[in-house]
Design a protein around this motif. Sequence first.
Motif, mmCIF file in Angstrom:
data_model
loop_
_atom_site.group_PDB
_atom_site.id
_atom_site.type_symbol
_atom_site.label_atom_id
_atom_site.label_comp_id
_atom_site.label_asym_id
_atom_site.label_seq_id
_atom_site.Cartn_x
_atom_site.Cartn_y
_atom_site.Cartn_z
ATOM 1 N N TYR A 164 -6.493 -0.762 -5.262
ATOM 2 C CA TYR A 164 -5.590 -1.723 -4.617
ATOM 3 C C TYR A 164 -5.086 -1.186 -3.272
ATOM 4 C CZ TYR A 164 -5.262 -5.313 -8.179
ATOM 5 O OH TYR A 164 -5.540 -6.359 -9.009
ATOM 6 N N LEU A 165 -4.694 0.068 -3.256
ATOM 7 C CA LEU A 165 -4.208 0.681 -2.019
ATOM 8 C C LEU A 165 -5.273 0.584 -0.926
ATOM 9 C CD1 LEU A 165 -2.335 4.030 -1.773
ATOM 10 C CD2 LEU A 165 -4.097 3.474 -0.154
ATOM 11 N N SER A 176 0.833 -1.210 0.000
ATOM 12 C CA SER A 176 0.000 0.000 0.000
ATOM 13 C C SER A 176 0.863 1.254 0.000
ATOM 14 C CB SER A 176 -0.926 0.019 1.222
ATOM 15 O OG SER A 176 -1.841 -1.030 1.172
ATOM 16 N N ALA A 204 -4.925 -1.831 2.406
ATOM 17 C CA ALA A 204 -4.674 -1.093 3.649
ATOM 18 C C ALA A 204 -5.771 -1.312 4.698
ATOM 19 C CB ALA A 204 -4.533 0.396 3.362
#
Length: 173
Positions: free
Chosen positions: A67-68, A29, A72
């Motif tokens: 995606y981050l 992340s 996360a």
Amino acid sequence: MPAPGPHPAWLLAAQRITRRVNAVFLAVSGGLAAAIMLVILQDVVRRYAFNDPSAWVLDICSFMLVYLFFLALAPALEAGSHVSVDLFRQLIPDRYRRRVLLLGGALTVGFGAILCFMLFNDTVEAFADDNPFPASTIPMKMKYIWMVGPLGAAQFVLTALVLLATGMREAGD
């Protein structure tokens, strides 16, 4: 309530595994956040210094942000960085605080399980359809964007379960 005392071996192993996976997710992340910043920076330089903006920046940053976010989720839960309502904590009598925290943990597990289930269904549908992402300058298949959702949500549920089990053990102390 479970008996107080040292945590059982299965709980210690689960804590160790979730911490390691969360550390990897957090590192990825962080790398994605840095990549987003660099991609936007290069676009700003190209746009304002050379009058040559990139057409793909918004798309790639949006994909990386998905995606981050999902990677996360679990590390943020583990670190206690999710939204909580501390305003009312002082209003709850001491004898009920642990129970309220355990209830919050159970609700977090339930929320995560529902999220994981729904994301899994959407991801299966994206794989079945095999459609490209709509209105994108990058010909990216939706399945490659959706697949991180159930993964991140599943890790969120596992982390929430470990935290709940740990909280239940400690509530007996």
